[in-house]
Scaffold this active site. Structure first.
Site, short mmCIF file in Angstrom:
data_model
loop_
_atom_site.label_atom_id
_atom_site.label_comp_id
_atom_site.label_asym_id
_atom_site.label_seq_id
_atom_site.Cartn_x
_atom_site.Cartn_y
_atom_site.Cartn_z
CD GLU A 287 -2.71 -1.23 -0.13
OE1 GLU A 287 -3.17 -0.17 -0.60
OE2 GLU A 287 -2.82 -2.32 -0.70
CB CYS A 321 -1.89 7.34 2.25
SG CYS A 321 -3.14 6.46 3.16
P1 NAP Z 1 8.45 4.84 3.99
O1 NAP Z 1 9.54 5.80 4.15
O2 NAP Z 1 8.29 4.16 2.66
O3 NAP Z 1 8.61 3.74 5.14
C1 NAP Z 1 7.66 2.73 5.37
C2 NAP Z 1 8.32 1.58 6.06
O4 NAP Z 1 9.27 0.97 5.18
C3 NAP Z 1 9.11 1.99 7.31
O5 NAP Z 1 8.97 1.00 8.29
C4 NAP Z 1 10.53 2.06 6.78
O6 NAP Z 1 11.50 1.93 7.76
C5 NAP Z 1 10.52 0.88 5.84
N1 NAP Z 1 11.61 0.88 4.85
C6 NAP Z 1 12.33 1.93 4.41
N2 NAP Z 1 13.24 1.51 3.50
C7 NAP Z 1 13.10 0.17 3.38
C8 NAP Z 1 13.74 -0.83 2.59
N3 NAP Z 1 14.72 -0.53 1.74
N4 NAP Z 1 13.32 -2.12 2.70
C9 NAP Z 1 12.32 -2.44 3.53
N5 NAP Z 1 11.68 -1.53 4.31
C10 NAP Z 1 12.06 -0.24 4.23
O7 NAP Z 1 7.04 5.51 4.31
P2 NAP Z 1 6.70 6.43 5.56
O8 NAP Z 1 7.48 7.70 5.41
O9 NAP Z 1 6.85 5.66 6.81
O10 NAP Z 1 5.14 6.67 5.36
C11 NAP Z 1 4.61 7.63 4.50
C12 NAP Z 1 4.20 7.01 3.18
O11 NAP Z 1 3.27 5.95 3.40
C13 NAP Z 1 3.46 8.00 2.28
O12 NAP Z 1 3.92 7.81 0.96
C14 NAP Z 1 2.01 7.57 2.42
O13 NAP Z 1 1.19 7.93 1.34
C15 NAP Z 1 2.14 6.09 2.54
N6 NAP Z 1 0.96 5.49 3.16
C16 NAP Z 1 0.12 4.74 2.38
C17 NAP Z 1 -1.02 4.17 2.92
C18 NAP Z 1 -1.96 3.34 2.09
O14 NAP Z 1 -2.84 2.68 2.65
N7 NAP Z 1 -1.84 3.31 0.77
C19 NAP Z 1 -1.31 4.37 4.27
C20 NAP Z 1 -0.42 5.14 5.05
C21 NAP Z 1 0.71 5.68 4.48
P3 NAP Z 1 12.18 3.23 8.43
O15 NAP Z 1 11.10 3.91 9.17
O16 NAP Z 1 13.21 2.64 9.29
O17 NAP Z 1 12.72 4.05 7.29
#
Ligand code: NAP
Ligand code: MG
Length: 518
Positions: A287, A321
């Site tokens: 997601e 999001c």
């Molecule tokens: P993110 O930076 O992509 O991080 C999400 C998760 O992935 C975190 O636990 C992060 O760890 C981990 N991660 C980072 N790099 C990784 C890698 N190379 N391999 C595996 N895991 C990795 O997203 P965010 O900043 O936490 O959240 C915001 C984003 O989420 C926005 O784009 C938002 O739109 C989206 N979102 C989507 C939904 C939906 O239902 N579609 C709902 C909520 C949020 P770290 O924290 O340690 O970096």
């Protein structure tokens, strides 16, 4: 079991609830010196480097620490989770798992204001946003528990054949790596975790590095609810080290990820690569981001459109999001609504969210603030700055609600996810042109259309290409069970969290045909 019902969200804070929230803040702070352990293969590990978490409303305040896992520990967690799955958890009675998850929902209610306090202090949510997050976590537990009864306890309907008994079982799949974002650090983290667990899988949970404390508390209540050791491994740490290791491990059966487009696409690629020792095709439940639009028709109810844009753009500082980050106005609706949106944005109370009076709080961290401020600089060249455009009080990561007017469809602030309190407004000549601009996005998560024309509403129903479309309603606030949630295109695999298809992603159907004649 009673039929599923959504948990009500608190919008009016009585004196009694205020006292209980303050007690929650005290509880969180009492543990500021605590170091939350790793949980790997049934044991607690309190050694190693730590992740420190500071209050985004007051960056000097340390809220607590978690031990950070290494790549080696993460591998051991997946190995252990695989053993627990094979030897024990997959064979348990589904009702045993269902009761643990229902009990977890009860404990979330019991500790509701403590969880709310974590969400206020660690994530920077206003009280009502925090309560909405906790209520959604309760909903996920209640809903997935019932869904598991439907799939794994009740008999699945099949066509009857003579002289043969046919049965279909939804069996669990294995070790699920759960990788949630920080923006719904309780609801999304809990939802993905309990979906996997209730259907009989074991989990390695890597919380977002910005919000490990609320996740650690949730892991504690799952244990209080009776979850046996080893089923849920807790491995905080960096995305690049712990996250990557979880995704690439040959014994990981599925990855449940919610987060940004870039990270999600990387996980999708890795899940497609078969590594030595791997005997299945990894599932990637992804997601991702959004660039969600509200399209306002010339004949719509301006009062309610105004209130909806205001709420969807600024709730939790635009860090949803589903947040409204682009508002597209047909004809004279632009001049009727945009100046009033600007006036209302000026009235917003921005400050530390521990104060219930503050409607908007900080963004999550310094990096997010930097990204948002650089998009604001880009916006100043691409559109007309109408309000905001600067940082708020320096004690925390505050950014003032910012509106740009006269934005063009190819502007970066119209195309790219900023994930902060920045709204791009534009004019279009008619509803169809508005729909074309809506659909020019690579994302397709949520959207809303306001109109009094049934013809245009039906046009939107068919052509507004998003996973969650709202007609004459704001584009945020999906409810579990009623509005299963997930998006199209670069917004992810449309896995519809909180819906009746969701547990199928964590199970596989096994059909047994028994001749009975031997
Ligand atoms: P993110 O930076 O992509 O991080 C999400 C998760 O992935 C975190 O636990 C992060 O760890 C981990 N991660 C980072 N790099 C990784 C890698 N190379 N391999 C595996 N895991 C990795 O997203 P965010 O900043 O936490 O959240 C915001 C984003 O989420 C926005 O784009 C938002 O739109 C989206 N979102 C989507 C939904 C939906 O239902 N579609 C709902 C909520 C949020 P770290 O924290 O340690 O970096
Ligand atoms: Mg991030």
């Amino acid at each position: 079991m009673q039929p599923f019902k959504n948990e009500p969200i608190t919008t009016v804070w009585t004196d009694e609830r205020k006292r209980s929230m303050h007690a929650g803040f005290v509880k969180v702070r009492e543990r500021a010196k605590d170091i939350r352990p790793l949980r790997v293969n049934g044991s607690l590990d309190t050694d190693g480097p730590t992740i420190e978490r500071f209050n985004p409303s007051n960056t000097k305040e340390l809220l607590g620490r978690c031990i950070a896992a290494s790549a080696g520990i993460t591998k051991a967690a997946v190995d252990g989770a695989h053993q627990t799955f094979m030897n024990f958890w997959r064979k348990t009675d589904p009702m045993f798992r269902v009761r643990i998850v229902l009990r977890t929902a009860q404990l979330l209610r019991k500790y509701r204001d403590e969880f709310n306090a974590y969400l206020v202090l660690e994530a920077g949510k206003s009280w009502t946003e925090a309560d909405g997050d906790t209520a959604e976590a309760i909903d996920f537990c209640e809903f997935y528990a019932r869904e598991d009864v439907r799939l794994q306890v009740e008999k699945q309907p099949l066509t009857e054949l003579p002289d043969e008994e046919n049965e279909l079982y939804y069996i669990p799949i294995g070790v699920v790596a759960v990788i949630p974002p920080w923006n719904f650090p309780l609801a999304i983290m809990a939802g993905m975790t309990v979906a996997a667990i209730v259907s009989g899988n074991t989990v390695c949970l890597k919380p977002a590095s910005n919000t490990p404390l609320v996740a650690a508390r949730f892991v504690e209540i799952l244990e209080e609810a009776g979850l046996p050791p080893g089923v849920l491994n807790f491995v905080p740490g960096s995305g690049s080290e712990v996250g990557n290791t979880l995704v690439q491990h040959p014994l990981t059966r599925a990855v449940a990820f919610t987060g940004s487009k870039g990270v999600g696409l990387g996980i999708s690629e890795w899940c497609g690569k078969v590594v030595p020792g791997q005997i299945w095709i990894k599932r990637a439940i992804l997601e991702m981001g959004g660039k969600d639009a509200m399209l306002i028709d010339e004949n719509s109810d301006y009062e309610s459109a105004l209130a909806a844009i205001h709420s969807a753009a600024w709730g939790f500082q635009g860090q949803k999001c589903s947040a409204c980050s682009r508002a597209i106005f047909v004809g004279k609706s632009y001049d009727a609504i945009v100046p009033r949106l600007v006036e209302r944005a000026k009235q917003i109370k921005l400050g530390p969210v521990e104060d219930v009076e503050n409607f908007m709080g900080p963004v999550i961290d310094a990096k997010a603030k930097g990204t948002i401020m650089s998009y604001i600089e880009i916006g100043k060249k691409e559109g007309k700055l109408l309000v905001g455009g600067e940082a708020g009080p320096a004690d925390g990561h505050f950014v003032k609600p910012t509106i740009f007017g006269e934005v063009q469809p190819d502007a970066r602030i119209h195309c790219e996810e900023i994930f902060g309190p920045v709204l791009a407004c534009m004019r279009v000549k008619d509803f169809q042109q508005g729909l074309d601009i809506v659909n020019s996005s690579e994302y397709g998560l949520t959207g809303a259309a306001y109109s009094r024309s049934r013809e245009n509403l039906e046009l939107a129903r068919r052509d507004f290409h998003v996973g969650n479309l709202y007609l004459n309603r704001k584009c945020t606030g999906a409810l579990v069970g009623a509005q299963p949630f997930g998006g199209f295109n670069m917004s992810g695999t449309d896995s519809k969290a909180g819906g009746r298809d969701y547990l199928l992603l964590f199970t596989q159907a096994k059909v047994v045909s028994d001749k009975l004649d031997y």
